[in-house]
Every structure is written in structure tokens, then in C-alpha cells.
Design a protein around this motif. Structure first.
Motif: not given
Ligand code: HAM
Length: 420
Positions: A77-81, A108-112, A117-119, A126-128, A252-254, A257-259, A275-277
Motif C-alpha cells: 500500500p506504500e513503499a516506506t515499509a 495498492f489501496r482498496h479505497e473508494r 483517488r485510485l486503488r 524518497a527516504e533518507i 497526524v498522518r494516517g 510509524y511517524y515521529t 494532499a499531493v505529497g
Molecule cells: P501517504 O500520505 O499515505 O504517505 O501517501 C503519500 C501520497 O500518495 C499522498 O499525498 C497522495 O498524493 C498519494 N496517494 C495516497 N493514496 C492515494 C490514492 N488512493 N490514490 C491516489 N494517490 C494517493 C505514504 O504513503 C508514506 N509512505 C509517505 C512517506 C515516505 N513517509 C515517509 N516516507
């Protein structure tokens, strides 16, 4: 019956791909200016990885993961992990104490599904890893800002601090007792999460919970000395780099793992998907995943959202150009033309031709469709006289082009004439 794509899974068509390439290329180029190195991690991981890092009581883990239960695997569902898993697995900290990594790819996220907003969506991530200094937080945010600037996008930046293991527990108790008082108004998920993971309540999307969240105590006022000084230095760093920001004590972010530092790049132009990023620090994550006690900070941007914003900016649509179109007319021309076009392509030109033997008018239309800068017309009579006709499609000027010599020689003289 036609089979259609799955809801929330979208094709990226050739016309859009040029914009996508521009976004990916700009980001990769900026990343490299900051010393970031590319990494590719698998699309699937053990489910446990995401449960442990993103957190059990988050929307992502509770509701949105594409999990193959029997195989105990999940589409990322994301790349950090995944990047942290790879970092630990390959002992990357041994090679280099500070690792700067980026990746680009689908999540991939099963959102509406709705606009932006896509699945299956795509992130620039980017990660440091390995640096605690607040200047690094400012530098990383500046890198994100530079990508947005270079893409011509104007967004706003909001930042917050979520504290550390020292200041979180007392805040947590304070928050729980506040939420307890509001229990009746909270949604069912939030009542359940009040004790399990109270910070998540502040992230709930339901209107009633949002109202409560805005009255909740903020961690920002209760940061320990270390976190408070770190956050002040991040702000100084951003000021020094002339990056405007506002404080958002409700962010608070979703993900669990954040600190300390968290941030979001926001837009008012995409409706609910503001949120664009977004990103932040995750100083306990690597240890939590069984690795060394190293800090980290990162962000991800959604490519779909960047592309939508760029399309809305109504810039000239990007079009794939063709350097030269060979219009082969008559019986004899296609064969020498096919040798010449192959040589032109070997020499690096974007070249096209039509083997259908259609009329000159039809082929000129085709040349226009593929945005050809030049057309070389070769018919039977041109072959006989060893003189093709080279037309500049912009100025409409024509000149004759000698069809003598080998395809290599012809290609070289075309390269000179086209000034490539
Ligand atoms: P996130 O806030 O879940 O963070 O997603 C980052 C960005 O991905 C969002 O701001 C948005 O632009 C895009 N995004 C998220 N979900 C969707 C979706 N369903 N459809 C389209 N775009 C989407 C993370 O994923 C963390 N891993 C960010 C991070 C990296 N934190 C630390 N390192």
C-alpha cells in the motif's frame, strides 16, 4: 460482453504517458541532484511487514490492503515499509551510514475511487535513512518543494511534529481522557481506537470526529525539550531555504510509524484529495522491523494527483514528435525506404513510414498525425531520377534530396539537413 478494467485501476494511455514521463523524469533528476539512489522493491510483501510498520489500527491496515490471506502476503500500500525491509535485509547501513534512496512505482489501496483517488496509484517516494539532524528534515522537504516547482505547480506546505517516545505517552493519556469525554459523539471505529490508538481518532474522516479532533489537545504544546528544539530548527532550516510553510497542529498522518516532523504538500485544486505529497520522520521504524536503531525521514507524492494538476494548468498538451516521415509511393519505393528508415532509426532519429501504398494526400495526413517535422517523398519517378522531395512541415518549404549512395550516406546527409 466486453471485459473492463477493475474499478479504481486505470490505464495510462499513450497521450498521458508523455506527461507521466515528464513527471517521473523531473523527479528522478531532482532526486539525483540530492544524492538519492534508486531502489526497486517488490510489489508484494509479507502482510506482517505492513501490519508492524503502518500499524494495526490504521485505515490502511484495517480496511484498505489487498491481502492474500492464505499466502499471508499483501500488495504494497506504500513503499516506506518495503524500502526499510530491504535496507535491513541487505545491511545497507554497513556500506554507508546515511542512505538516500528513492523509488517510483505503483501502490495498492482498496479505497473508494474518485478523482485523484485510485486503488492502484503511483508514488514518487524518497527516504533518507541514518540522519537525525533537523537540517536533513528541511533539506528533504526542500527536495519535494523543488520537484513541485520544476513541474510548475503551486502548492502549500503544512508541517507539524508528532513527538517521540518520551513526549508521546503523557500526551496519549491526555488525549484518551479528552476522547473519553466525547465518546458519545465519536464514530464506532474511533470509540474502538480511543484506547488502542488514540492518534488515529484525530485522523478520522467522519465529520463529527473531525469536529472533535479540532478541539483535541495538540501534541505541539506538549513536546519534550529535544523534540521542541528539533522542530524549531526544522522551521529555521525551511526559513533559511526560503520555503514558506504553515503549522498545522492537527496533522497526524494516517500511518503509525511517524515521529517528530510530519508535513504535507497541499492543493486547493483537487477537491477532497488535497494532499499531493506527504511524509515525515520515522525514527523507531527500522528497529521495530528488527533492524538497527537508525532514524529515517521520507515522503511520497502521488503521480496521478501531480498529473491532474498539470493537466488543469492547461499547458500545451505534450505530443510525441516524429523527426521524419517517409512517404513511399508506388510499387518500387517501399523497399529502399524500409532500408533507409531502419538506418535513420539506428542513427537515433524518430522515423515513421506507411507501407500501405496509399495516396500522397493520405500519407501527408498520417505524417501530420504523428507530428512529423519533415516528410521525405519517394515515388517511382523520384527513384528513377534519384531525387526525393524533402518537405519541411512547418515552413512548407521543399527541396530535392539526392537518393544516391548507401542508406548510411543518405541517413548522414538527412541528419545534416535536419540539423540534428
Ligand atoms: P501517504 O500520505 O499515505 O504517505 O501517501 C503519500 C501520497 O500518495 C499522498 O499525498 C497522495 O498524493 C498519494 N496517494 C495516497 N493514496 C492515494 C490514492 N488512493 N490514490 C491516489 N494517490 C494517493 C505514504 O504513503 C508514506 N509512505 C509517505 C512517506 C515516505 N513517509 C515517509 N516516507
Amino acid at each position: 460482453m466486453k471485459i473492463q478494467a477493475i474499478n479504481g485501476f486505470k490505464d495510462i494511455l499513450p497521450d498521458q504517458m508523455l506527461l507521466w514521463r515528464r513527471i517521473e523524469h523531473t523527479a528522478a533528476e531532482v532526486f539525483q541532484r540530492f544524492g538519492m539512489r534508486e531502489i526497486r522493491v517488490p510489489l508484494m510483501e509479507k502482510t506482517e511487514l505492513f501490519v508492524r510498520s503502518i500499524g494495526e489500527a490504521t485505515d490502511v491496515v484495517e480496511k484498505e490492503m489487498y491481502t492474500f490471506s492464505e499466502k499471508k502476503t499483501t500488495m504494497r500500500p506504500e513503499a516506506t515499509a518495503s524500502i526499510m525491509r530491504a535496507f535491513i535485509e541487505h545491511g545497507m547501513h554497513v556500506q554507508q551510514p546515511v542512505q538516500r534512496l528513492f523509488t517510483i512505482g505503483p501502490m495498492f489501496r482498496h479505497e473508494r475511487p474518485q478523482k485523484g483517488r485510485l486503488r492502484q496509484f503511483h508514488q514518487l517516494d524518497a527516504e533518507i535513512v541514518g540522519a537525525t539532524e533537523p537540517q536533513v528534515d528541511a533539506e528533504l522537504i526542500a527536495m519535494g518543494q523543488l520537484i513541485l516547482d520544476e513541474l510548475g505547480l503551486s502548492t502549500s506546505l503544512e508541517i507539524n511534529s508528532l513527538g517521540c517516545q518520551e513526549c508521546r505517552p503523557p500526551y496519549r493519556r491526555k488525549l484518551i481522557s479528552f476522547l473519553e469525554e466525547q465518546r458519545e459523539e465519536l464514530c464506532e471505529d474511533c470509540r474502538r481506537r480511543t484506547h488502542k490508538n488514540p492518534l488515529r481518532v484525530l485522523d478520522c474522516k467522519k465529520t463529527a470526529c473531525k469536529t472533535i479532533a479540532h478541539q483535541a489537545p495538540s501534541l505541539l504544546e506538549d513536546l519534550c525539550e529535544g523534540c521542541s528544539s528539533h522542530f524549531a530548527q526544522v522551521q529555521e532550516g525551511l526559513d533559511a531555504l526560503e520555503i514558506p510553510f504553515t503549522l498545522n497542529r492537527f496533522m497526524v498522518r494516517g500511518l503509525d510509524y511517524y515521529t517528530q516532523t510530519t508535513f504535507e504538500f497541499l492543493t486547493a485544486d483537487l477537491g477532497a484529495q488535497a494532499a499531493v505529497g506527504a511524509g515525515g520522520r520515522y525514527d523507531g521504524l527500522i528497529e521495530q522491523l528488527g533492524g538497527p536503531a537508525l532514524p529515517g525521514i521520507g515522503f511520497a507524492m502521488g503521480i496521478e494527483r501531480l498529473a491532474l494538476l498539470m493537466e488543469q494548468n492547461a499547458e500545451e498538451p505534450l505530443e510525441q514528435q516524429t523527426d521524419i516521415f517517409l512517404a513511399a509511393l508506388g510499387e518500387q519505393a517501399p523497399q529502399p525506404c524500409s532500408r533507409l528508415i531502419h538506418q535513420l532509426r539506428k542513427d537515433g532519429l524518430k522515423a515513421a513510414m506507411d507501407y500501405s501504398g496509399r495516396s500522397l494526400k493520405a500519407q501527408m495526413k498520417q505524417a501530420n498525425r504523428c507530428h512529423a517535422r519533415f516528410v521525405l517523398i519517394i515515388g517511382d519517378s523520384e527513384l528513377e531520377q534519384q531525387q526525393g522531395v524533402l518537405r519541411n512541415m512547418q515552413s512548407q518549404e521543399q527541396q530535392s534530396f539526392p537518393l544516391t549512395g548507401s542508406p548510411q550516406e543518405q541517413s548522414q546527409s538527412l541528419l545534416r539537413l535536419l540539423q540534428l
